[in-house]
Design an enzyme around this catalytic site. Structure first.
Site, short mmCIF file in Angstrom:
data_model
loop_
_atom_site.label_atom_id
_atom_site.label_comp_id
_atom_site.label_asym_id
_atom_site.label_seq_id
_atom_site.Cartn_x
_atom_site.Cartn_y
_atom_site.Cartn_z
N THR A 25 3.49 5.42 4.05
CA THR A 25 4.72 5.46 4.86
C THR A 25 5.94 5.61 3.95
OG1 THR A 25 3.78 4.23 6.70
CG2 THR A 25 6.14 4.01 6.38
N GLN A 97 -2.48 11.73 9.26
CA GLN A 97 -3.02 10.45 9.74
C GLN A 97 -2.45 10.13 11.12
OE1 GLN A 97 -1.86 6.53 8.39
NE2 GLN A 97 -3.96 6.08 7.76
N HIS A 172 -6.23 6.35 11.99
CA HIS A 172 -5.82 5.11 11.32
C HIS A 172 -6.37 3.91 12.09
CE1 HIS A 172 -3.68 2.18 9.12
NE2 HIS A 172 -2.46 2.67 9.13
N ASN A 175 -5.33 -1.82 8.65
CA ASN A 175 -4.05 -2.49 8.37
C ASN A 175 -3.35 -3.16 9.55
OD1 ASN A 175 -4.60 -1.60 5.82
ND2 ASN A 175 -3.15 0.11 5.86
N TYR A 177 -2.95 -2.25 12.74
CA TYR A 177 -2.30 -1.48 13.80
C TYR A 177 -3.23 -1.40 15.01
CZ TYR A 177 1.02 -0.96 10.13
OH TYR A 177 1.93 -1.26 9.14
N ARG A 224 -10.00 5.68 8.75
CA ARG A 224 -9.65 4.69 7.72
C ARG A 224 -9.75 3.27 8.28
NH1 ARG A 224 -4.41 3.32 3.89
NH2 ARG A 224 -5.55 3.70 1.97
N ASN A 232 -0.43 -7.89 8.55
CA ASN A 232 -0.05 -7.82 9.96
C ASN A 232 -0.79 -8.85 10.82
OD1 ASN A 232 2.01 -5.86 9.84
ND2 ASN A 232 0.53 -4.18 9.89
N GLY A 312 -2.89 5.77 -4.00
CA GLY A 312 -1.62 5.71 -3.29
C GLY A 312 -0.44 5.81 -4.24
C1 PHB Z 1 4.06 -0.10 5.98
O1 PHB Z 1 4.98 0.61 6.40
O2 PHB Z 1 4.27 -1.13 5.35
C2 PHB Z 1 2.68 0.31 6.27
C3 PHB Z 1 2.43 1.35 7.13
C4 PHB Z 1 1.13 1.73 7.39
C5 PHB Z 1 0.09 1.06 6.79
C6 PHB Z 1 0.33 0.03 5.93
C7 PHB Z 1 1.63 -0.35 5.68
O3 PHB Z 1 -1.16 1.41 7.06
#
Ligand code: PHB
Length: 357
Positions: A25, A97, A172, A175, A177, A224, A232, A312
């Site tokens: 991001t 993604q 996605h 993480n 979401y 992923r 989160n 990354g």
């Molecule tokens: C973030 O913006 O911190 C973020 C976004 C997407 C992710 C992980 C972190 O999968």
């Protein structure tokens, strides 16, 4: 011996190396539309075996952060077309993604209404809004009959991705979401067919994957996951059993790769999940992620524990990361102050080796 620099076939794509640019991001898409600067950023990194873009919302409902791109309107498709054209002209390959933030959002993004989630459980922590950090709110639990419409948001976004010229999409499911919120039993307290048993909690991901594969072909779809990441405010009582079955189920559906974040958000390892068990259950390509160095990536590929490795932050600060690792050249230092938001600084101005010299 097989290593990071050995070509590999991924569905219809021939990747010249096994180094993947991981999704990151960057919050630099005003009004959710990628710009010329976005195109330049990805073009600079086109020597990656594969680029996976930052998360792109599948719908307005899916937004959760300022200035993140979408992939569901004609304007967004037009913006992404500049990105895919630039990457392809430079000889690269690029997946987008597909992202829905679910409860990791704020009413500011939704005309004052709460964001949606599998259950009405407020995550600990704060949302990032245009007015700065604000506490998360209790999300609205989705009605069972709303779920097909959300699955269709992913299908539509995948169709938009093809229109925009992408080589494929990554779903996605990591993480914390929306999809991850369905997968884990801490945020998912549903009593319908989308909650309870592992099979039920996987149902939403499976329906999304099936719809996206039907739309664009399974050999252009990756997924992923992040089995040990508690980012989160997410957690599961038995992550090994859950993600064993996720790997198996995605193999049945036939997605081309499984992208696994093997560490926490802070980059820490966690022994609660044995990733070799996931790898064994998934017949497609296994993409490892999480603080890999060249040496560890090469060893992991040579031992057959992964087919691809994604990087990354090293790709963020080194547009020519493939060449640098090949040469064992020094890397640019990343500047965390410019990770999120802003313009060209810390985005398109990291120098290549030639530019440093
Ligand atoms: C973030 O913006 O911190 C973020 C976004 C997407 C992710 C992980 C972190 O999968």
């Amino acid at each position: 011996m097989t290593d990071l620099f050995t070509p590999i076939q991924l569905g219809p794509l021939e990747l010249p190396n096994r180094m993947v640019m991981a999704p990151m991001t960057r919050n630099r898409c005003p009004d959710t539309v990628p710009t010329d600067l976005t195109a330049e950023y990805y073009r600079q990194r086109a020597t990656a075996g594969l680029i996976i873009t930052e998360g792109a919302q599948v719908s307005e409902q899916g937004i959760g952060y300022p200035a993140t791109p979408g992939i569901h309107t004609p304007e967004q498709v037009e913006g992404w077309r500049k990105v895919t054209d630039a990457v392809h002209a430079a000889g690269g390959r690029i997946f987008v993604q597909l992202w829905h933030c679910g409860r990791i959002s704020h009413p500011d993004f939704h005309a004052g209404e709460p964001p949606v989630a599998p259950s009405a459980i407020k995550p600990a922590g704060q949302a990032f809004t245009y007015e700065g950090p604000k506490g998360f709110v209790t999300p609205r639990a989705l009605e069972t009959d709303e779920i097909p419409g959300i699955v269709d948001q992913y299908r539509h976004a995948a169709a938009c991705a093809m229109e925009a010229g992408f080589d494929g999409v990554e779903i996605h499911a990591a993480n914390g979401y929306l999809i991850d919120q369905f997968l884990r039993d801490r945020p998912n307290h549903r009593t319908d067919t989308y909650g309870g048993s592992i099979e039920n909690r996987i149902r939403f991901l499976a329906e999304v994957a099936e719809a996206v594969c039907a739309e664009i072909g399974a050999d252009r779809v990756g997924v992923r996951i992040s089995p040990v990441n508690r980012f989160n405010d997410i957690e599961d009582s038995n992550p090994q059993a859950l993600f064993n079955r996720v790997a198996e189920r995605l193999g049945e559906i036939g997605v081309v790769y499984l992208h696994v974040v093997e560490v926490s958000m802070a980059g820490e390892p966690d022994a609660s999940v044995d990733f070799t068990k996931l790898r064994r259950r998934f017949p497609g390509a296994y993409m490892a992620n999480g603080g890999y160095t060249k040496a560890r990536a090469n060893a992991t590929i040579a031992e057959g524990r992964a087919d691809l490795v994604s990087f990354g932050v090293p790709f963020l600060s080194n547009p020519d990361l493939v060449r640098r690792l090949e040469l064992d050249a020094p890397l640019n230092e990343p500047n965390p102050d410019t990770f999120y938001g802003g313009g060209a600084e810390g985005y398109t101005d990291y120098p290549t080796l030639e530019e440093v010299a």
